[in-house]
Design an enzyme around this catalytic site. Sequence first.
Site, short mmCIF file in Angstrom:
data_model
loop_
_atom_site.label_atom_id
_atom_site.label_comp_id
_atom_site.label_asym_id
_atom_site.label_seq_id
_atom_site.Cartn_x
_atom_site.Cartn_y
_atom_site.Cartn_z
N LYS A 1 0.85 -1.20 0.00
CA LYS A 1 0.00 0.00 0.00
C LYS A 1 0.88 1.24 0.00
O LYS A 1 1.87 1.29 0.73
CB LYS A 1 -0.92 -0.04 1.23
CG LYS A 1 -1.99 1.06 1.26
CD LYS A 1 -2.89 0.90 2.48
CE LYS A 1 -4.01 1.94 2.51
NZ LYS A 1 -4.91 1.77 3.68
N SER B 1 -9.90 1.71 2.62
CA SER B 1 -9.06 2.51 1.76
C SER B 1 -7.97 1.70 1.03
O SER B 1 -7.38 2.18 0.08
CB SER B 1 -8.35 3.59 2.59
OG SER B 1 -7.50 2.98 3.55
N SER C 1 -10.12 -0.66 6.81
CA SER C 1 -9.54 -0.55 5.46
C SER C 1 -8.82 -1.78 4.93
O SER C 1 -8.43 -1.79 3.77
CB SER C 1 -8.57 0.62 5.42
OG SER C 1 -9.29 1.80 5.26
N1 GLN Z 1 -13.21 3.92 5.92
C1 GLN Z 1 -12.70 4.37 7.17
C2 GLN Z 1 -12.31 5.82 7.07
O1 GLN Z 1 -12.60 6.40 6.09
C3 GLN Z 1 -11.55 3.53 7.58
C4 GLN Z 1 -10.31 3.88 6.86
C5 GLN Z 1 -9.14 3.05 7.27
O2 GLN Z 1 -9.28 2.02 7.92
N2 GLN Z 1 -7.98 3.52 6.93
O3 GLN Z 1 -11.73 6.39 7.94
#
Ligand code: GLN
Length: 485
Positions: free
Chosen positions: A75, A150, A174
């Site tokens: 990532k 994400s 995410s």
């Molecule tokens: N979707 C969640 C957010 O927007 C989690 C994101 C994540 O785990 N990095 O914060």
Amino acid sequence: MASIRKLHNQLKKKERSAVEITQEALERIQAVEPKLHSFLCVTAEHALAQAKAVDAKIAAGEEIGLLAGIPIGIKDNLCTKGIPTTCGSRILENFIPPYESTVTQKLADAGAVMVGKTNLDEFAMGSSTENSAYQVTANPWDLSRVPGGSSGGSAAAVAGDECVVSLGSDTGGSIRQPASFCGVVGMKPTYGLVSRYGLVAYASSLDQIGPFARTVEDAAILLNAIAGYDPQDSTSLKVEIPDYGISLKPDLKARRKIRIGIIEETFASGLDPVVSAAVAKAIEKLQELGAEIQTVSCPNFRYGLPSYYVIAPCEASANLARYDGVKYGYRAPDTDNLISMYTNTRATGFGAEVKRRIMIGTYALSAGYYDAYYLKAQKVRTLIKQDFEQAFAKVDILACPTAPTTAFRAGEKTTDPLSMYLNDLMTIPVNLAGLPGLSVPCGFDAQGLPIGLQLIGNVLREDQLFQVAHAYEQSTDWHLRTPQL
Ligand code: GLN
């Protein structure tokens, strides 16, 4: 691509070389990337050099570890020395880290072959990977749909067979939610098990790095390679790390029955009936395999989402203060004084969602609002943690859906942040409590889109989590299906 163990055996028997395996991955990337857009940058040269080094070791008769010669995606919020690390943001467009993150260093030391950096929502803020400043990643099962987020790039890259395994980060879901949307295994470890050194910070008290893989065993092998104490991370745990992969058994029959608790509150309204049916069936399967099933209540589970969306933006507002046009690559042109340089850089360097969160976080931390919002959210966090502690007094593992729906269409939720946030309803409480959680494929909907079962373990019980997930996986064939690209 084959599993880690299979590739490892081929390498050891000299049936294939690491360079050949790497080339297979690079060719696949070239073939499907125009459709998927999983990678922000493909590091072909770097990968081939790493593969050659593995081949040289094999030729010299040296022992190689399980991950040697295995193609892996990273990532793009993990710092890689000399290789761009953008976080999916314009503000880091030209950033080339002068140092390596602990996890990527460990992987390099293990001989893993990094094939590229994967796409993500800007600074890991989002649930669909649509917040990337560079490209929108497609879901390999249906190109018109999102891969989740994400870590959507890392999930799509594994589902699309562009690499064997990948790394993501999980602050509120995410890793698990995109794993669920893409039909792969995704795992968030106990907070502190994996070093965050070199992970670009979003919400530091919640962020954890973890594996994506097509099988539970591959995920377990990858976690073993990255877990462990690191003096560079003050929240790193000094604990003994068991071999997660070695003891996996095909069923759950043991002297003491493994107890699995269904979180009652997660089967409430808002859940797609197809998802709840698939998860209910998966739980029946676990019972057949030897688990004892009971229902448990976590009454504060549903307050996870609102408390997260105060705590995470608060931490983000502090963590992202460092992008000011001075310390990192991007600086807005046309600035005539210091203040306008700061403001123009941040106004044009950050995307809409990141700015929204910085504003929410700054507001919630302001004098007069701190007690009402931030402190309150932290108290709720404690209540959620206590719910889990009570549940784990009765059971070993908790089960619920990973996400309330299957993958939605690109563009469907971009104008409505609240509906986007609702995706993380089931995953966020796990981060707030610092627990390990895993998503394993448990079915498909009528459109052929994957569904994920979320399993949650007690603190540092990754071993049990992998065991239950592996037994389930091996008794089903969901993981054997692949998307047609
Ligand atoms: N979707 C969640 C957010 O927007 C989690 C994101 C994540 O785990 N990095 O914060």
